[in-house]
Write a protein that holds these residues in place. Structure first.
Motif, short mmCIF file in Angstrom:
data_model
loop_
_atom_site.label_atom_id
_atom_site.label_comp_id
_atom_site.label_asym_id
_atom_site.label_seq_id
_atom_site.Cartn_x
_atom_site.Cartn_y
_atom_site.Cartn_z
N GLY A 3 0.82 -1.21 0.00
CA GLY A 3 0.00 0.00 0.00
C GLY A 3 0.85 1.26 0.00
N LEU A 4 0.22 2.39 0.27
CA LEU A 4 0.90 3.68 0.11
C LEU A 4 1.98 3.90 1.18
CD1 LEU A 4 0.66 6.18 -1.76
CD2 LEU A 4 -0.79 7.22 -0.01
N PRO A 5 3.23 4.12 0.76
CA PRO A 5 4.31 4.33 1.73
C PRO A 5 4.21 5.71 2.40
CG PRO A 5 5.17 3.91 -0.49
CD PRO A 5 3.72 4.17 -0.63
N SER A 6 4.91 5.85 3.53
CA SER A 6 5.01 7.16 4.19
C SER A 6 5.87 8.11 3.36
CB SER A 6 5.68 7.03 5.55
OG SER A 6 5.10 5.99 6.28
N GLY A 7 6.91 7.53 2.77
CA GLY A 7 7.82 8.37 2.00
C GLY A 7 8.82 7.52 1.25
N ILE A 8 9.62 8.21 0.45
CA ILE A 8 10.65 7.50 -0.33
C ILE A 8 11.98 8.23 -0.19
CG2 ILE A 8 9.84 8.68 -2.46
CD1 ILE A 8 10.82 6.07 -3.92
N VAL A 9 13.04 7.44 -0.06
CA VAL A 9 14.39 7.98 0.05
C VAL A 9 15.18 7.51 -1.17
CG1 VAL A 9 16.55 7.92 1.38
CG2 VAL A 9 14.35 7.98 2.58
N GLY A 10 15.78 8.43 -1.90
CA GLY A 10 16.63 8.06 -3.04
C GLY A 10 18.08 8.35 -2.71
N SER A 34 20.19 9.64 -11.78
CA SER A 34 19.24 8.60 -12.16
C SER A 34 18.37 8.19 -10.97
CB SER A 34 19.98 7.36 -12.69
OG SER A 34 20.76 7.71 -13.80
N ILE A 35 19.01 7.96 -9.84
CA ILE A 35 18.25 7.55 -8.64
C ILE A 35 17.40 8.72 -8.13
CG2 ILE A 35 18.51 6.89 -6.21
CD1 ILE A 35 18.97 4.48 -7.94
N MET A 36 17.94 9.94 -8.18
CA MET A 36 17.14 11.12 -7.75
C MET A 36 15.84 11.16 -8.56
SD MET A 36 19.07 13.10 -5.68
CE MET A 36 19.63 11.57 -5.03
N ASP A 37 15.99 10.96 -9.88
CA ASP A 37 14.81 11.04 -10.75
C ASP A 37 13.84 9.89 -10.48
OD1 ASP A 37 15.61 13.39 -11.82
OD2 ASP A 37 16.26 12.59 -13.75
N GLY A 65 16.10 13.18 -1.00
CA GLY A 65 17.18 12.81 -1.90
C GLY A 65 18.55 12.91 -1.24
N VAL A 66 19.38 11.91 -1.51
CA VAL A 66 20.76 11.92 -1.01
C VAL A 66 21.68 11.71 -2.22
CG1 VAL A 66 22.42 10.91 0.59
CG2 VAL A 66 19.96 10.81 1.13
N PRO A 67 22.21 12.80 -2.81
CA PRO A 67 23.08 12.61 -3.97
C PRO A 67 24.41 11.95 -3.60
CG PRO A 67 22.72 14.97 -3.51
CD PRO A 67 21.99 14.20 -2.46
N THR A 68 24.86 11.03 -4.48
CA THR A 68 26.15 10.38 -4.25
C THR A 68 27.12 10.66 -5.40
OG1 THR A 68 25.51 8.32 -5.34
CG2 THR A 68 25.01 8.52 -2.97
N PHE A 108 12.11 17.88 -4.20
CA PHE A 108 12.29 17.12 -2.95
C PHE A 108 11.78 17.90 -1.73
CE2 PHE A 108 15.71 14.64 -5.17
CZ PHE A 108 15.20 13.38 -4.90
N ASN A 109 11.24 17.18 -0.76
CA ASN A 109 10.91 17.78 0.54
C ASN A 109 12.19 18.03 1.33
OD1 ASN A 109 8.43 15.61 0.06
ND2 ASN A 109 7.83 17.66 0.73
N GLN A 110 13.16 17.15 1.10
CA GLN A 110 14.40 17.26 1.88
C GLN A 110 15.54 16.70 1.04
OE1 GLN A 110 14.94 17.42 5.84
NE2 GLN A 110 17.05 17.64 5.11
N VAL A 111 16.72 17.35 1.12
CA VAL A 111 17.92 16.68 0.61
C VAL A 111 18.97 16.67 1.71
CG1 VAL A 111 17.58 17.20 -1.86
CG2 VAL A 111 18.92 18.75 -0.48
N ILE A 112 19.79 15.65 1.66
CA ILE A 112 20.94 15.57 2.56
C ILE A 112 22.18 15.56 1.68
CG2 ILE A 112 22.14 14.15 4.27
CD1 ILE A 112 19.44 13.20 5.29
N LEU A 113 23.00 16.60 1.83
CA LEU A 113 24.21 16.73 1.02
C LEU A 113 25.42 16.39 1.89
CD1 LEU A 113 23.47 20.20 -0.67
CD2 LEU A 113 22.95 17.93 -1.57
#
Ligand code: NAD
Ligand code: ZN
Length: 358
Positions: A87-94, A99-102, A135-138, A168-173
């Motif tokens: 079912g519907l998740p609370s959220g998603i982390v990329g 590619s993964i961000m998108d 989103g967490v860019p690598t 994104f609601n949030q990014v961690i750099l």
């Protein structure tokens, strides 16, 4: 003239080691919907000691982004699988590159919008707000961490799901995460930022706002790739992460130009990856972006990067025409680059002639 009203990222964490704050950052969101998170993580991290702290109820996907850039089919299938399972998740982390961000951005929207993602490729076609996405860019350079688009390749077009809710609601750099990027990708993806800034500057949509972000980003790019001390090291990784974000903001308030218009054609028809395609093309645009191309060539030399040439000798007329058509259908980029009379300059024949330079 309609002025842009850009939705920025809600929250940004920046700094070495900041990735360790992921769990506490998403904790308050865990009460939403069916109380679990989806993690989409670049396959590179599969057997690495990346401490992302998923809970047992969470769903974790490691995705190999190398065979192809994200597709509409891939997003639809992932969405259907996750919804059917839990079912519907609370959220998603990329956690990964552009590619993964998108993938994370597109999935966030497609969890709440019915039908295939092909229906929503374009501006403001999405009907409902998506779920929380972080989103967490690598790997740094595309600006996907800040942009309002999730670029997908579909059967008809390569085009983003573009709207305020995509951001994104949030990014961690965390610059520690980009240390392992192979040197060639460090160059190609970083150059995407450089090219974003050059194109954002050279066109009718540039303004003090986009110039300020772009100038700062260019300064950082020069420190990372050109000036004394250039190279892949921790001090430069700190800078590159910020350059990518600011380059993305620069183009958001302005527009990209000729290199990106051609890049979309090359990627859509031949599958060449975005940042690599940009580099292959940009070296041939001296007459359009003289100073930028000159500096780009110095950076190529400094890092001993050799780009392929004479590719077009293997392309038949049909391939060239198809690539030109994809590029031609990005009028806002040509308009930005060439001004009001762009239609007289950027004809299909002219665009084909640019592709023949490659
Ligand atoms: P990517 O996500 O395609 O990854 C490139 C390679 O780097 C992959 O092999 C990946 O496994 C590897 N990698 C990623 N992080 C790594 C790390 N820390 N260590 C070692 N290897 C690592 O790279 P990209 O260039 O950031 O993204 C390109 C994609 O971004 C394209 O699909 C393009 O369409 C998209 N894009 C989106 C936007 C946007 O605004 N949404 C803008 C530009 C490009
Ligand atoms: Zn780009």
């Amino acid at each position: 003239m309609q002025h842009k009203n850009f939705k920025n990222i809600d929250k940004v964490t920046y700094g070495r080691g900041s990735f360790s704050q992921l769990s506490e950052t998403i904790a308050p969101i865990r009460n939403e919907n069916n109380k679990y998170f989806v993690f989409v993580i670049d396959n590179y991290f599969k057997n690495k000691s990346l401490n992302y702290n998923a809970l047992p109820e969470d769903v974790v996907y490691f995705i190999d982004v190398d065979p192809h850039e994200p597709t509409t089919q891939q997003i639809d299938a992932l969405r259907d699988e996750v919804l059917a399972k839990k079912g519907l998740p609370s959220g998603i982390v990329g956690i990964g590159g552009g590619s993964i961000m998108d993938i994370a951005k597109a999935l966030s929207l497609m969890f709440t919008n019915e039908g295939s993602s092909t229906l929503y490729q374009g501006l403001n076609l999405i009907k409902k707000k998506g779920i929380y996405h972080l989103g967490v860019p690598t790997i740094s350079g595309t600006g996907a961490e800040v942009s309002m688009t999730a670029v997908l390749t579909g059967p008809e077009k390569k085009l983003g799901l573009k709207c305020d809710w995509t951001v994104f609601n949030q990014v961690i750099l965390d610059p520690e995460l980009i240390a392992s990027v192979p040197n060639d990708w460090w160059f190609y993806t970083g150059m995407d930022t450089y090219i974003h800034c050059i194109e954002s500057h050279n066109g009718i949509r540039n303004n003090a706002f986009s110039l300020a972000y772009g100038n700062q980003s260019l300064q950082l790019c020069r420190e990372v790739y050109l000036y004394e001390g250039a190279g892949q090291n921790s001090e430069n990784d700190d800078k590159l992460m910020v350059a990518s974000l600011m380059g993305g903001l620069s183009l958001t308030y302005s527009e990209v130009g000729v290199c990106h218009a051609l890049s979309y054609g090359l990627s859509k028809i031949l599958g060449t990856r975005h940042c690599y395609a940009n580099c292959i093309i940009f070296q041939h645009l001296e007459d359009i972006y003289a100073e930028g191309v000159n500096e780009f060539k110095q950076m190529l030399q400094k890092h001993a990067i050799v780009l392929p040439k004479n590719l077009s000798k293997n392309w038949d007329e049909n391939t060239l025409r198809k690539m030109a058509e994809v590029s031609y259908n990005l009028p806002f980029m040509w308009n930005h680059a060439f001004g009001e009379n762009y239609k007289e300059i950027a004809t299909i024949n002219y665009i084909e002639s640019l592709f023949k330079r490659l």
